[in-house]
Design a protein around this motif. Sequence first.
Motif, PDB file in Angstrom:
ATOM      1  N   THR A 174      68.921 -30.842 -43.018  1.00 28.28           N
ATOM      2  CA  THR A 174      68.718 -31.190 -43.530  1.00 28.28           C
ATOM      3  C   THR A 174      67.033 -31.923 -44.497  1.00 28.28           C
ATOM      4  N   ALA A 175      66.835 -30.939 -45.339  1.00 30.73           N
ATOM      5  CA  ALA A 175      65.482 -31.568 -45.823  1.00 30.73           C
ATOM      6  C   ALA A 175      65.495 -30.853 -46.957  1.00 30.73           C
ATOM      7  N   THR A 176      64.237 -31.334 -48.313  1.00 28.48           N
ATOM      8  CA  THR A 176      64.040 -30.640 -49.493  1.00 28.48           C
ATOM      9  C   THR A 176      62.702 -30.512 -49.847  1.00 28.48           C
ATOM     10  N   PHE A 177      62.338 -29.291 -50.536  1.00 30.47           N
ATOM     11  CA  PHE A 177      60.828 -28.749 -50.445  1.00 30.47           C
ATOM     12  C   PHE A 177      61.488 -28.472 -52.239  1.00 30.47           C
ATOM     13  N   THR A 198      65.109 -22.716 -58.885  1.00 29.92           N
ATOM     14  CA  THR A 198      64.105 -22.079 -59.543  1.00 29.92           C
ATOM     15  C   THR A 198      62.313 -23.600 -59.260  1.00 29.92           C
ATOM     16  N   SER A 199      63.240 -24.350 -58.680  1.00 31.97           N
ATOM     17  CA  SER A 199      62.042 -25.655 -58.775  1.00 31.97           C
ATOM     18  C   SER A 199      62.342 -26.289 -57.097  1.00 31.97           C
ATOM     19  N   GLN A 200      63.034 -26.049 -56.145  1.00 31.71           N
ATOM     20  CA  GLN A 200      63.562 -26.027 -55.242  1.00 31.71           C
ATOM     21  C   GLN A 200      64.348 -25.874 -54.193  1.00 31.71           C
ATOM     22  N   VAL A 201      64.068 -25.979 -53.159  1.00 30.75           N
ATOM     23  CA  VAL A 201      65.051 -25.607 -51.792  1.00 30.75           C
ATOM     24  C   VAL A 201      65.370 -26.809 -50.979  1.00 30.75           C
ATOM     25  N   VAL A 202      66.693 -26.791 -50.341  1.00 27.63           N
ATOM     26  CA  VAL A 202      67.032 -27.418 -49.132  1.00 27.63           C
ATOM     27  C   VAL A 202      67.809 -26.417 -48.445  1.00 27.63           C
ATOM     28  N   PHE A 203      67.190 -26.893 -47.223  1.00 29.78           N
ATOM     29  CA  PHE A 203      67.677 -26.502 -46.112  1.00 29.78           C
ATOM     30  C   PHE A 203      67.507 -27.372 -45.237  1.00 29.78           C
ATOM     31  N   GLY A 204      69.214 -26.403 -44.648  1.00 31.56           N
ATOM     32  CA  GLY A 204      70.407 -27.044 -43.865  1.00 31.56           C
ATOM     33  C   GLY A 204      70.472 -26.572 -41.782  1.00 31.56           C
TER      34      GLY A 204
END
Length: 76
Positions: free
Chosen positions: A12-15, A53-59
């Motif tokens: 996982t990673a968050t932007f 609306t403020s971030q995305v979490v990639f899996g």
Amino acid sequence: VVGEVEFDNTDTATFSYPADVVFVNAPIITAISYDSNNNSAADVNIFLSSVSTSQVVFGASAAFSGKVHFQIISQD
């Protein structure tokens, strides 16, 4: 918004979107893994765990070390 996030032996990673980018609705996002470490570990499926609306979490389908390139497109 175009950018990348780094995965370091994780799935996982968050932007978080830049402060000057405001979305009223959750944006559309495309993403693809990239073997930035030249270790043949980026053969994974990338999906969106969460989009707001403020971030995305990639899996990722498995933990890997490398980068994910993405493009974020407004629906507003």
